[in-house]
Design an enzyme around this catalytic site. Structure first.
Site, mmCIF file in Angstrom:
data_model
loop_
_atom_site.group_PDB
_atom_site.id
_atom_site.type_symbol
_atom_site.label_atom_id
_atom_site.label_comp_id
_atom_site.label_asym_id
_atom_site.label_seq_id
_atom_site.Cartn_x
_atom_site.Cartn_y
_atom_site.Cartn_z
ATOM 1 N N PRO A 94 0.819 -1.221 0.000
ATOM 2 C CA PRO A 94 0.000 0.000 0.000
ATOM 3 C C PRO A 94 0.855 1.275 0.000
ATOM 4 O O PRO A 94 0.355 2.360 -0.239
ATOM 5 C CB PRO A 94 -0.819 -0.103 1.291
ATOM 6 C CG PRO A 94 -0.324 -1.280 2.039
ATOM 7 C CD PRO A 94 0.573 -2.075 1.162
ATOM 8 N N GLU A 121 2.845 -7.198 8.786
ATOM 9 C CA GLU A 121 3.027 -5.758 8.976
ATOM 10 C C GLU A 121 3.910 -5.152 7.887
ATOM 11 O O GLU A 121 4.027 -3.951 7.771
ATOM 12 C CB GLU A 121 3.640 -5.475 10.350
ATOM 13 C CG GLU A 121 2.629 -5.571 11.475
ATOM 14 C CD GLU A 121 1.368 -4.751 11.210
ATOM 15 O OE1 GLU A 121 1.477 -3.514 11.151
ATOM 16 O OE2 GLU A 121 0.285 -5.341 11.049
ATOM 17 N N ARG A 159 -2.744 -8.226 -20.773
ATOM 18 C CA ARG A 159 -3.664 -7.957 -21.873
ATOM 19 C C ARG A 159 -3.156 -6.873 -22.815
ATOM 20 O O ARG A 159 -3.700 -6.683 -23.899
ATOM 21 C CB ARG A 159 -5.082 -7.690 -21.384
ATOM 22 C CG ARG A 159 -5.222 -6.543 -20.440
ATOM 23 C CD ARG A 159 -6.571 -6.577 -19.768
ATOM 24 N NE ARG A 159 -7.674 -6.451 -20.721
ATOM 25 C CZ ARG A 159 -7.964 -5.346 -21.386
ATOM 26 N NH1 ARG A 159 -7.219 -4.270 -21.211
ATOM 27 N NH2 ARG A 159 -8.974 -5.311 -22.213
ATOM 28 N N ASP A 174 -9.901 0.734 -24.907
ATOM 29 C CA ASP A 174 -10.297 0.587 -23.512
ATOM 30 C C ASP A 174 -10.458 1.911 -22.791
ATOM 31 O O ASP A 174 -9.727 2.848 -23.058
ATOM 32 C CB ASP A 174 -9.211 -0.176 -22.738
ATOM 33 C CG ASP A 174 -9.285 -1.646 -22.966
ATOM 34 O OD1 ASP A 174 -10.298 -2.099 -23.493
ATOM 35 O OD2 ASP A 174 -8.313 -2.329 -22.614
HETATM 36 N N1 ADE Z 1 -0.885 -5.047 -0.081
HETATM 37 C C1 ADE Z 1 -1.797 -4.654 0.830
HETATM 38 N N2 ADE Z 1 -2.546 -3.655 0.362
HETATM 39 C C2 ADE Z 1 -2.115 -3.373 -0.897
HETATM 40 C C3 ADE Z 1 -2.474 -2.438 -1.888
HETATM 41 N N3 ADE Z 1 -3.450 -1.566 -1.714
HETATM 42 N N4 ADE Z 1 -1.803 -2.465 -3.047
HETATM 43 C C4 ADE Z 1 -0.786 -3.322 -3.242
HETATM 44 N N5 ADE Z 1 -0.399 -4.231 -2.346
HETATM 45 C C5 ADE Z 1 -1.048 -4.266 -1.182
#
Ligand code: ADE
Length: 248
Positions: A94, A121, A159, A174
């Protein structure tokens, strides 16, 4: 393109590789997808992949050794060739840069991707500092692991590879490839539950159809994702249409 995925949950990728376009692309040798269990690169009796965080705090951290060893073993397996598209080693997290069609296009130019699925974590920082070349997030939310994110990235990238989709045109049209959303599509029957297909699509007048579709693209984008229009390249006529539509 060669794709290697490092994960603690190899079985999660079963669905991906048995999915129509992937299976076809693998059979036709357009891509290879290999899934590697990070646990297979441990050396202790318990196959330990994670440990407590130095400095304390809740949650476990993925250890560096098995991840480095897995990636290095994959790399030594295939020496990069001259003129090759190169290798990207990507951590799904994230904290990464936000994935988009533009990033998918960028990744589609590599000949080899190694995707590392984070968990718990997080991953020992030395993996970030000394192994990976890119970090990608698929959106501003937290998943329980990088597996679904890796599948999203692989789907969007594969793709775009030449020969993967039936018609090259279909990827070009697309939503987001053009920077705008797609026009509405209809198929038979002409009338369903009293709901009719727009008359223009039945007219056979290709110029009129093209104009209608372009208008729909603009109207739809303005309605749903107005910020995309600011970045799109529009003709004068299209800009005038946007101004007209914006008027209350
Ligand atoms: N791992 C946990 N959340 C994630 C996200 N939003 N994007 C990529 N990998 C992740």
């Amino acid at each position: 393109m060669r794709i290697d995925i490092l994960t603690l949950f190899p079985q999660a990728f079963q669905a991906l590789v048995s999915f129509g376009i992937f299976q076809r692309s693998i059979d036709r040798k357009l891509i290879s997808i290999d899934i590697h269990n990070i646990r297979d690169y441990t050396h202790d009796k318990h196959h330990t992949v994670d440990d407590y965080a130095y400095g304390g705090g809740a949650g476990m951290v993925l250890k560096p050794e098995p991840i480095f060893e897995a990636a290095e073993s994959i790399k030594s397996d295939i020496p990069l060739e001259e003129g090759d598209g190169g290798l990207a080693i990507i951590l799904l997290t994230p904290q990464g840069r936000l994935f988009s069609q533009q990033v998918a296009l960028e990744l589609s130019r590599y000949s080899h991707l190694i995707l590392i699925c984070g968990h718990y974590e997080g991953v020992d920082e030395r993996v970030r500092e000394h192994l990976i070349t890119d970090e990608i997030s698929i959106g501003d939310y937290v998943l329980s692991g990088g597996e679904l994110a890796a599948m999203v990235v692989v789907d969007a990238v594969v793709r775009l590879l030449p020969g993967v989709l039936g018609s090259e045109a279909s990827a070009l049209d697309d939503s987001h490839t053009t920077g705008l959303l797609e026009y509405p599509q209809y198929t038979r029957p002409e009338v369903y539950r009293g709901w009719t297909v727009p008359e223009v699509l039945l007219s056979g007048d290709h110029a009129r159809i093209a104009r209608w579709r372009r208008e729909q693209v603009i109207m739809r984008t303005l309605e749903r994702r107005p910020e995309l229009l600011d970045r799109a390249s529009l003709s004068l006529e299209e800009k005038q249409l946007v101004s007209r539509l914006k008027q209350p």
